[in-house]
Design a protein around this motif. Structure first.
Motif, PDB file in Angstrom:
ATOM      1  N   GLY A  23      10.465  -7.262 -75.058  1.00  0.00           N
ATOM      2  CA  GLY A  23       9.455  -8.307 -74.884  1.00  0.00           C
ATOM      3  C   GLY A  23       8.115  -7.930 -75.497  1.00  0.00           C
ATOM      4  O   GLY A  23       7.446  -8.761 -76.127  1.00  0.00           O
ATOM      5  N   GLY A  24       7.721  -6.663 -75.349  1.00  0.00           N
ATOM      6  CA  GLY A  24       6.437  -6.215 -75.904  1.00  0.00           C
ATOM      7  C   GLY A  24       6.425  -6.363 -77.421  1.00  0.00           C
ATOM      8  O   GLY A  24       5.416  -6.734 -78.027  1.00  0.00           O
ATOM      9  N   HIS A  31       1.535  -3.494 -71.461  1.00  0.00           N
ATOM     10  CA  HIS A  31       2.562  -4.484 -71.093  1.00  0.00           C
ATOM     11  C   HIS A  31       3.271  -4.097 -69.794  1.00  0.00           C
ATOM     12  O   HIS A  31       4.214  -4.769 -69.399  1.00  0.00           O
ATOM     13  CB  HIS A  31       3.612  -4.577 -72.203  1.00  0.00           C
ATOM     14  N   ASP A  32       2.853  -2.992 -69.180  1.00  0.00           N
ATOM     15  CA  ASP A  32       3.616  -2.468 -68.042  1.00  0.00           C
ATOM     16  C   ASP A  32       2.791  -2.403 -66.771  1.00  0.00           C
ATOM     17  O   ASP A  32       1.582  -2.164 -66.814  1.00  0.00           O
ATOM     18  CB  ASP A  32       4.089  -1.042 -68.363  1.00  0.00           C
ATOM     19  N   ASN A  87      -1.243  -7.849 -69.856  1.00  0.00           N
ATOM     20  CA  ASN A  87      -0.447  -9.065 -70.018  1.00  0.00           C
ATOM     21  C   ASN A  87      -0.390  -9.929 -68.752  1.00  0.00           C
ATOM     22  O   ASN A  87       0.221 -11.000 -68.775  1.00  0.00           O
ATOM     23  CB  ASN A  87       0.962  -8.734 -70.528  1.00  0.00           C
ATOM     24  N   ASN A 139       1.054 -13.447 -72.851  1.00  0.00           N
ATOM     25  CA  ASN A 139       1.942 -13.661 -74.011  1.00  0.00           C
ATOM     26  C   ASN A 139       1.845 -15.127 -74.438  1.00  0.00           C
ATOM     27  O   ASN A 139       1.555 -16.002 -73.621  1.00  0.00           O
ATOM     28  CB  ASN A 139       3.400 -13.415 -73.620  1.00  0.00           C
ATOM     29  N   ARG A 150      17.014  -8.037 -71.418  1.00  0.00           N
ATOM     30  CA  ARG A 150      17.771  -6.798 -71.608  1.00  0.00           C
ATOM     31  C   ARG A 150      18.421  -6.387 -70.293  1.00  0.00           C
ATOM     32  O   ARG A 150      17.893  -6.675 -69.207  1.00  0.00           O
ATOM     33  CB  ARG A 150      16.871  -5.692 -72.135  1.00  0.00           C
ATOM     34  N   TRP A 207      16.362  -2.626 -63.091  1.00  0.00           N
ATOM     35  CA  TRP A 207      15.242  -3.318 -62.440  1.00  0.00           C
ATOM     36  C   TRP A 207      15.169  -4.807 -62.790  1.00  0.00           C
ATOM     37  O   TRP A 207      14.482  -5.579 -62.136  1.00  0.00           O
ATOM     38  CB  TRP A 207      13.904  -2.615 -62.695  1.00  0.00           C
ATOM     39  N   LYS A 208      15.963  -5.220 -63.788  1.00  0.00           N
ATOM     40  CA  LYS A 208      16.000  -6.650 -64.127  1.00  0.00           C
ATOM     41  C   LYS A 208      16.959  -7.408 -63.196  1.00  0.00           C
ATOM     42  O   LYS A 208      17.021  -8.631 -63.230  1.00  0.00           O
ATOM     43  CB  LYS A 208      16.411  -6.853 -65.581  1.00  0.00           C
ATOM     44  N   GLU A 228       7.587  -7.652 -62.102  1.00  0.00           N
ATOM     45  CA  GLU A 228       7.705  -7.997 -63.530  1.00  0.00           C
ATOM     46  C   GLU A 228       6.283  -8.073 -64.085  1.00  0.00           C
ATOM     47  O   GLU A 228       5.478  -8.877 -63.616  1.00  0.00           O
ATOM     48  CB  GLU A 228       8.387  -9.360 -63.646  1.00  0.00           C
ATOM     49  N   PRO A 229       5.972  -7.274 -65.103  1.00  0.00           N
ATOM     50  CA  PRO A 229       4.593  -7.306 -65.614  1.00  0.00           C
ATOM     51  C   PRO A 229       4.165  -8.704 -66.082  1.00  0.00           C
ATOM     52  O   PRO A 229       3.099  -9.186 -65.727  1.00  0.00           O
ATOM     53  CB  PRO A 229       4.633  -6.308 -66.772  1.00  0.00           C
ATOM     54  N   PHE A 230       4.992  -9.340 -66.901  1.00  0.00           N
ATOM     55  CA  PHE A 230       4.695 -10.720 -67.304  1.00  0.00           C
ATOM     56  C   PHE A 230       5.959 -11.570 -67.115  1.00  0.00           C
ATOM     57  O   PHE A 230       6.033 -12.381 -66.212  1.00  0.00           O
ATOM     58  CB  PHE A 230       4.176 -10.784 -68.752  1.00  0.00           C
ATOM     59  N   GLY A 231       6.947 -11.388 -67.986  1.00  0.00           N
ATOM     60  CA  GLY A 231       8.190 -12.163 -67.847  1.00  0.00           C
ATOM     61  C   GLY A 231       8.244 -13.292 -68.851  1.00  0.00           C
ATOM     62  O   GLY A 231       8.150 -14.466 -68.513  1.00  0.00           O
ATOM     63  N   ARG A 232       8.443 -12.928 -70.114  1.00  0.00           N
ATOM     64  CA  ARG A 232       8.493 -13.932 -71.182  1.00  0.00           C
ATOM     65  C   ARG A 232       9.593 -14.962 -70.914  1.00  0.00           C
ATOM     66  O   ARG A 232       9.426 -16.150 -71.187  1.00  0.00           O
ATOM     67  CB  ARG A 232       8.780 -13.233 -72.530  1.00  0.00           C
TER      68      ARG A 232
HETATM   69  C1  GLC Z   1       7.086  -5.787 -71.073  1.00  0.00           C
HETATM   70  C2  GLC Z   1       7.293  -6.308 -69.657  1.00  0.00           C
HETATM   71  C3  GLC Z   1       7.510  -7.800 -69.591  1.00  0.00           C
HETATM   72  C4  GLC Z   1       6.523  -8.526 -70.482  1.00  0.00           C
HETATM   73  C5  GLC Z   1       6.573  -7.991 -71.880  1.00  0.00           C
HETATM   74  C6  GLC Z   1       5.576  -8.680 -72.819  1.00  0.00           C
HETATM   75  O1  GLC Z   1       8.266  -5.546 -71.723  1.00  0.00           O
HETATM   76  O2  GLC Z   1       8.367  -5.638 -69.010  1.00  0.00           O
HETATM   77  O3  GLC Z   1       7.376  -8.255 -68.265  1.00  0.00           O
HETATM   78  O4  GLC Z   1       6.771  -9.899 -70.468  1.00  0.00           O
HETATM   79  O5  GLC Z   1       6.262  -6.629 -71.872  1.00  0.00           O
HETATM   80  O6  GLC Z   1       4.256  -8.554 -72.372  1.00  0.00           O
END
Ligand code: GLC
Ligand code: UDP
Length: 390
Positions: A14-15, A121-122, A150, A173, A208, A212-213, A287-291
């Protein structure tokens, strides 16, 4: 603005997908440095972005989220930082897009005197990282001139770990929104047939494969929804092959083989999401963001997401999606069934989710935000590295 982007991996996490969108905006005078070869290299080349590789020594690339940092990696890091400093000399900024890239970029900035922007991103907690990684993150945070986060959740974890609040900017994002929600009902039905699914409701889980997912939570929830089909899309990207194998065993052991399918990493996520009735998100750690949550909304689907970090900020519960307690199998299956059993409400939720995502996560919005942040005059940053530079 001439920016040297740096990322440790060339896999499409995702990053890195986020980075692809960012780089597009600064393409003309930028370059990307990666620490390995891989699919991201050709994605960048297709977009005419210059890309170089500073190969990571084995002692560095073997460091995983929870492992120790071996002493032997220190010399290798110094060498990589030197190479990075040489690369940085023609650029205004170093933009580090991952944890190891952040650490090496701040080391390189000691030599090159180039300011570092670190896109974090974490979520920096012990649920995600070992002590050594958190220590390295603290050091990186102290030495970065500006930090982008993020989500608010990521920002909170940064502040809790490092107390740093100054020059920390929230940058969500963003997505090429025109690519989502385009397929017609007939096309969606066709995709679904081609994938081997029938008319029973279909729930998609994208991302992925990693413990933890929570893909295993999804499978357990499916055992409680006998009339529902499931599609798990994604591969283990960072060595989680044993977990991936255990998921396939679960499908067999839980008697789900007839209604659950796995698809290895796919490129056309919008079409696959289009074929689903519901998009699920099942992370059991914050989840840091979760695209994938935003992408499900952009696809116009009701999204059922675990109530953690990013999804909490993305979804308004009951309006633009549904949130449930992370790891709670009953809550997940109830939430999914409540959506499936109420198709009109589900369609309204899908529409509201899409409108919200179109408004909040457009590329234009992110580019404006990045331009504001990146244009901040360097003298106002007040960073020790800069104040000692000539
Ligand atoms: C990382 C995080 C995810 C986030 C992504 C983009 O991979 O695990 O939650 O959406 O970065 O910022
Ligand atoms: N993704 C993809 N193909 C797949 C599975 C996932 O392109 O087969 C993409 C997905 O669309 C999303 C990203 O991978 O854009 C995953 O990002 P997310 O923030 O959800 O999780 P991360 O893996 O970064 O923690």
């Amino acid at each position: 603005m001439k920016i040297l982007f740096v990322d440790q991996t060339a896999k499409l996490g995702g990053g890195e997908l986020a980075l692809l969108e960012i780089v597009k905006h600064y393409r003309t005078e930028s370059k990307v440095i990666l620490f390995e070869d891989g699919p991201l290299v050709s994605e960048l080349q297709q977009r005419d972005v210059p890309v170089g590789i500073i190969k990571s020594a084995q002692s560095i690339s073997c460091i995983r989220r929870s492992s120790r940092i071996p002493l032997t990696s220190v010399a290798a890091m110094v060498k990589m930082a030197r190479d990075l400093a040489v690369e940085a000399k023609d650029f205004d900024y170093i933009f580090a897009n991952s944890q190891k890239a952040g650490l090496l970029s701040v080391l390189a900035s000691h030599l090159s005197k180039k300011p570092v922007i670190w896109y974090l991103h974490d979520i920096l907690t012990s649920e995600h990282f070992g002590r050594a990684q958190l220590f390295a993150a603290k050091y990186t945070a102290r030495r970065s001139n500006q930090i982008l986060v993020n989500s608010e959740a990521t920002r909170d974890s940064l502040i809790a770990l490092t107390s740093r609040e100054k020059d920390v900017h929230l940058v969500y994002n963003a997505f090429d929104t025109a690519t989502y929600g385009r397929s017609s009902k007939a096309e969606n039905a066709n995709t679904r047939r081609q994938l081997g699914f029938d008319k029973r409701p279909l729930v998609g889980l994208f991302g992925r494969l990693a413990p933890w997912k929570g893909q295993d939570v999804f499978l357990r929830a499916l055992t409680q929804m006998p009339a529902v089909q499931g599609m798990i899309v994604g591969s283990p990207l960072f060595g989680e092959d044993t977990y991936a194998e255990s998921l396939r065993r679960d499908v067999h052991d839980f008697g789900l083989s007839e209604r659950v399918k796995f698809l290895d990493f796919q490129k056309d996520i919008p079409s696959l999401m289009g074929a689903c009735d519901v998009v699920a998100h099942t992370s059991i750690a914050p989840e840091p963001f979760g695209r994938v949550v935003v992408e499900g909304m952009l696809a116009g689907k009701p999204v059922v997401a675990s109530q953690t970090g990013g999804p909490n900020e993305i979804i308004e519960h009951g309006v633009t999606g549904v949130l449930y307690a992370p790891g709670d199998v009953q809550a997940l299956s109830h939430s999914v069934m409540s959506v499936i059993d109420n198709p009109e409400a589900a369609a309204t939720m899908g529409r509201c989710g899409r409108e919200s995502a179109l408004r909040r996560f457009s590329l234009e919005g992110m580019y404006t935000r990045l331009d504001e942040v990146i244009q901040v005059p360097l003298q106002t940053v007040g960073h020790p590295i800069l104040s000692t530079s000539p």
